[in-house]
Design a protein around this motif. Sequence first.
Motif, short mmCIF file in Angstrom:
data_model
loop_
_atom_site.label_atom_id
_atom_site.label_comp_id
_atom_site.label_asym_id
_atom_site.label_seq_id
_atom_site.Cartn_x
_atom_site.Cartn_y
_atom_site.Cartn_z
N LEU A 13 0.84 -1.19 0.00
CA LEU A 13 0.00 0.00 0.00
C LEU A 13 0.88 1.24 0.00
O LEU A 13 1.91 1.29 0.69
N LEU A 14 0.46 2.23 -0.76
CA LEU A 14 1.24 3.46 -0.83
C LEU A 14 1.35 4.12 0.55
O LEU A 14 2.39 4.70 0.88
N LYS A 15 0.31 3.99 1.35
CA LYS A 15 0.32 4.63 2.67
C LYS A 15 1.36 4.03 3.60
O LYS A 15 1.72 4.64 4.61
N ASP A 16 1.87 2.82 3.28
CA ASP A 16 2.87 2.17 4.12
C ASP A 16 4.30 2.47 3.69
O ASP A 16 5.25 1.91 4.25
N LEU A 17 4.48 3.34 2.70
CA LEU A 17 5.82 3.62 2.19
C LEU A 17 6.67 4.35 3.23
O LEU A 17 6.26 5.37 3.78
N ARG A 18 7.85 3.80 3.52
CA ARG A 18 8.82 4.39 4.44
C ARG A 18 10.22 4.13 3.91
O ARG A 18 10.57 2.98 3.62
N LEU A 19 11.06 5.18 3.80
CA LEU A 19 12.42 5.03 3.30
C LEU A 19 13.39 5.89 4.10
O LEU A 19 13.07 7.04 4.43
N GLU A 20 14.56 5.32 4.40
CA GLU A 20 15.68 6.08 4.95
C GLU A 20 16.81 5.97 3.94
O GLU A 20 17.34 4.87 3.70
N ILE A 21 17.18 7.09 3.31
CA ILE A 21 18.16 7.07 2.23
C ILE A 21 19.42 7.79 2.66
O ILE A 21 19.37 8.96 3.07
N GLU A 22 20.54 7.10 2.56
CA GLU A 22 21.85 7.73 2.78
C GLU A 22 22.42 8.08 1.41
O GLU A 22 22.65 7.20 0.58
N THR A 23 22.63 9.35 1.17
CA THR A 23 23.04 9.82 -0.15
C THR A 23 24.50 10.21 -0.18
O THR A 23 25.14 10.39 0.86
N GLN A 24 25.01 10.33 -1.38
CA GLN A 24 26.35 10.85 -1.60
C GLN A 24 26.20 12.29 -2.08
O GLN A 24 25.86 12.55 -3.24
N GLU A 25 26.36 13.21 -1.14
CA GLU A 25 26.23 14.64 -1.42
C GLU A 25 24.86 14.98 -1.99
O GLU A 25 24.71 15.80 -2.90
N GLY A 26 23.87 14.34 -1.46
CA GLY A 26 22.49 14.67 -1.83
C GLY A 26 22.04 14.14 -3.17
O GLY A 26 21.02 14.59 -3.69
N THR A 27 22.76 13.17 -3.75
CA THR A 27 22.41 12.64 -5.07
C THR A 27 21.90 11.20 -4.93
O THR A 27 22.54 10.37 -4.29
N PHE A 28 20.75 10.91 -5.55
CA PHE A 28 20.22 9.55 -5.56
C PHE A 28 19.13 9.45 -6.63
O PHE A 28 18.66 10.46 -7.17
N SER A 29 18.70 8.23 -6.93
CA SER A 29 17.58 7.97 -7.84
C SER A 29 16.60 7.04 -7.15
O SER A 29 17.00 6.08 -6.49
N LEU A 30 15.34 7.34 -7.31
CA LEU A 30 14.26 6.55 -6.70
C LEU A 30 13.36 6.06 -7.83
O LEU A 30 12.88 6.85 -8.64
N CYS A 31 13.11 4.73 -7.90
CA CYS A 31 12.29 4.14 -8.96
C CYS A 31 11.23 3.24 -8.35
O CYS A 31 11.51 2.49 -7.41
N PHE A 32 10.04 3.27 -8.90
CA PHE A 32 8.98 2.38 -8.43
C PHE A 32 7.81 2.42 -9.39
O PHE A 32 7.65 3.35 -10.19
N TRP A 33 6.99 1.39 -9.34
CA TRP A 33 5.71 1.34 -10.04
C TRP A 33 4.63 1.80 -9.06
O TRP A 33 4.62 1.38 -7.91
N VAL A 34 3.71 2.62 -9.53
CA VAL A 34 2.64 3.10 -8.67
C VAL A 34 1.29 2.93 -9.37
O VAL A 34 1.18 3.10 -10.60
N TYR A 35 0.29 2.55 -8.61
CA TYR A 35 -1.07 2.33 -9.10
C TYR A 35 -1.99 3.17 -8.24
O TYR A 35 -2.20 2.88 -7.07
N MET A 36 -2.55 4.24 -8.80
CA MET A 36 -3.39 5.16 -8.05
C MET A 36 -4.86 4.80 -8.26
O MET A 36 -5.31 4.62 -9.39
N MET A 37 -5.59 4.72 -7.17
CA MET A 37 -7.01 4.40 -7.23
C MET A 37 -7.80 5.60 -7.75
O MET A 37 -7.43 6.76 -7.54
N SER A 38 -8.92 5.31 -8.40
CA SER A 38 -9.75 6.39 -8.95
C SER A 38 -10.40 7.22 -7.85
O SER A 38 -10.83 8.35 -8.08
#
Length: 713
Positions: A13-38
Amino acid sequence: MDSDAMGREEYSLLKDLRLEIETQEGTFSLCFWVYMMSSTPFPATIIQQVHNDMSESAPFLLINDRKRLNLLPVLLIHEEAPDTGNVNSWKEVPHATVDFEFPLEKWVHVGCEVSPDHIQLQINGEVKGERSLSSLLDKESDSSMLKKISLANVGGDGNGVQGYVHNLEVFPVVSSIKDHHLKDPPMKLSIDESSASEIEEESDGVWGIVGGKASCRRNFSLDVALSDVFGQPVDKESEVFASLLYADTGAPVEDTTDEEAPLLVSYDGIEFAASERPSKLVRGRASFKLKISQLSSKCDNRLFLISFNMPKLGTYSFLQTFSRPIRCISRSRNNARLSTLVWRKSTSSLQRLSLSQPSPTGDGPLEHQHSVHEAKASPLLKRFRFGHDKISVSVKADPMSELPDEECNSHAGTGNQVEKEFATNLEGRPDNFDEVDDSPSDTESIGERNSPSKSIASRRTPISDMTIFKYCLASLAERSLMLKEISTSTSDKEISELAQQVSHYSGCSHHGKQILMAKRLIEEGTKVWKMMSQNNPHIHWESAVYEIEEQFMKVSCGSRSLTHQDLELLRRIAGCRDYLAQENFEKMWCWLYPVAFTISRYWINAIWNSMSPKWIEGFITKEEAEASLQGPRGLQEPGTFILRFPTSRSWPHPDAGSLIVTYVGSDYNLHHRLLSLDHVYGSGEKGTEAKPLQDLLLAEPELSRLGRIVRSH
């Protein structure tokens, strides 16, 4: 870099999304598939930046009130920041935007590239928005806090965002976004409407199904497909359940007054409650032969829906699919409706092609057809289901020159045989002919009811009556298997006898034409596949197209080759991508061969080979035809039309290989009519007095000028 367990789950569920990201000087990429309800309200924040144990947040990825996706930079949370709980307060912050409406109830791949001086937004592997942040970076002197970033969905905008996430990953570099798009795509369940039979689309788009008591209700068939978002079958061992719901509320339909389940499934002639007998997925498909025992008239004339779901794989909305609204009617009511659609008309207008007119009962189009073999007109109803109506052609054509090429003539000979078989029956029809069977066959059309001069039931044939009736009641997939078996062990004469009897008992001569075509279609398809594959299970599509095109030109007797767009549509019909398996080839061949066979008929061959004007621009979909008739200010002029072959009709469907006219009507609506060319040119002999087909088309009041196909590149 690290992420919690959520990123490793298949669907969350989208509402359960939680991430802790350690970046290299503030640079990163985030990828995912998302399905939004009508049901998701907008504006809606998909992901927030969080701070101080999620006591404060700022939007990171959001959909605004115009349903445009926006990616915002990672900003420090401080006292001077805009209101963290109000999405609109962040409109002045530089952001990357996707300039089209974000689709709902559909899987979308989102890629976010983030750095202190630049952000980029990718949708389905393509860059759709980006923004430089150099001016913003100058204002923020301290970027040390950007080494660790928390992202979550915490409902910061106060709106309940509803959706699902699949295959979420974080990368330290941006080059992995496009690769991630192709890896582990999510699944979806859908109904394959091209497999449907015994379902009639009514004028309001509702499916009409005959149900009720056991003595009246009829089987109808549907296939559901489990595929990934790219349309490739997903081979999973699972079961699909079907249930009947009310269309307006989604509540289950009650049992009948006889305490019978409202939705039944048939196995080997035995009926079971649908809730007790799921259908197993085989290579990503599950086939259902269903009956409805509850009538709409017994439920305050409410409409129904059939829901298909797979509870073993999860109660996700994308793994549940619904039919169109259904009106379940009794057999007696259906007979009354059919009787209003059978017209008799004199043959005085044999030089004209007749467009079907709307039914006075609102049940769809009528159509007129006249036999050139008899003085009195024969009744005919040949409706093209699921929104495709028909045009009836009631004339002979001018003679055409003989076609060269011996192989072409061999195909033409097969076509003449088909015409002659059914002309024999028509010539012997008595003047007081009446329809003897009001039950349509298990396909999506009802044809003319032929009454041979001799009783078919009294004839003796090696093919048993059980086989004939089993074929008449079978689904298209079952008919295909039966014909493959019969064709290998039965003579041409016996196949011809089977074709005539099936046509008689099903009430549609087009069934017989598909049976007569079976042996040639199967034999040549098998030969072509063996020649192409050389015993390999898969062959590269680019290598196969040359042989496919050559075989098409042989069968069609045409001088016109296939275009890149034609071949791409064939690939879509085959259901393959870079490599072609035998299953894909057979699916494509069952569509292509009847089309090529139709083109080989001399009354079609001329307009297919014509390049100026191009009467048939190639293999196109219904959607492409409709889009081409849309001008910059709406529909083109009334009477503009396009000819096409229906992509949803494959052998042994009786309408396989038929030709459809899509046109702008005088009411400024789009219409789809199926050309019914039965008895137009007799037994295949060339006429001498009638006009060519293109002249007959232009002589129609509803058709005035040929349209052109406009493809988007």
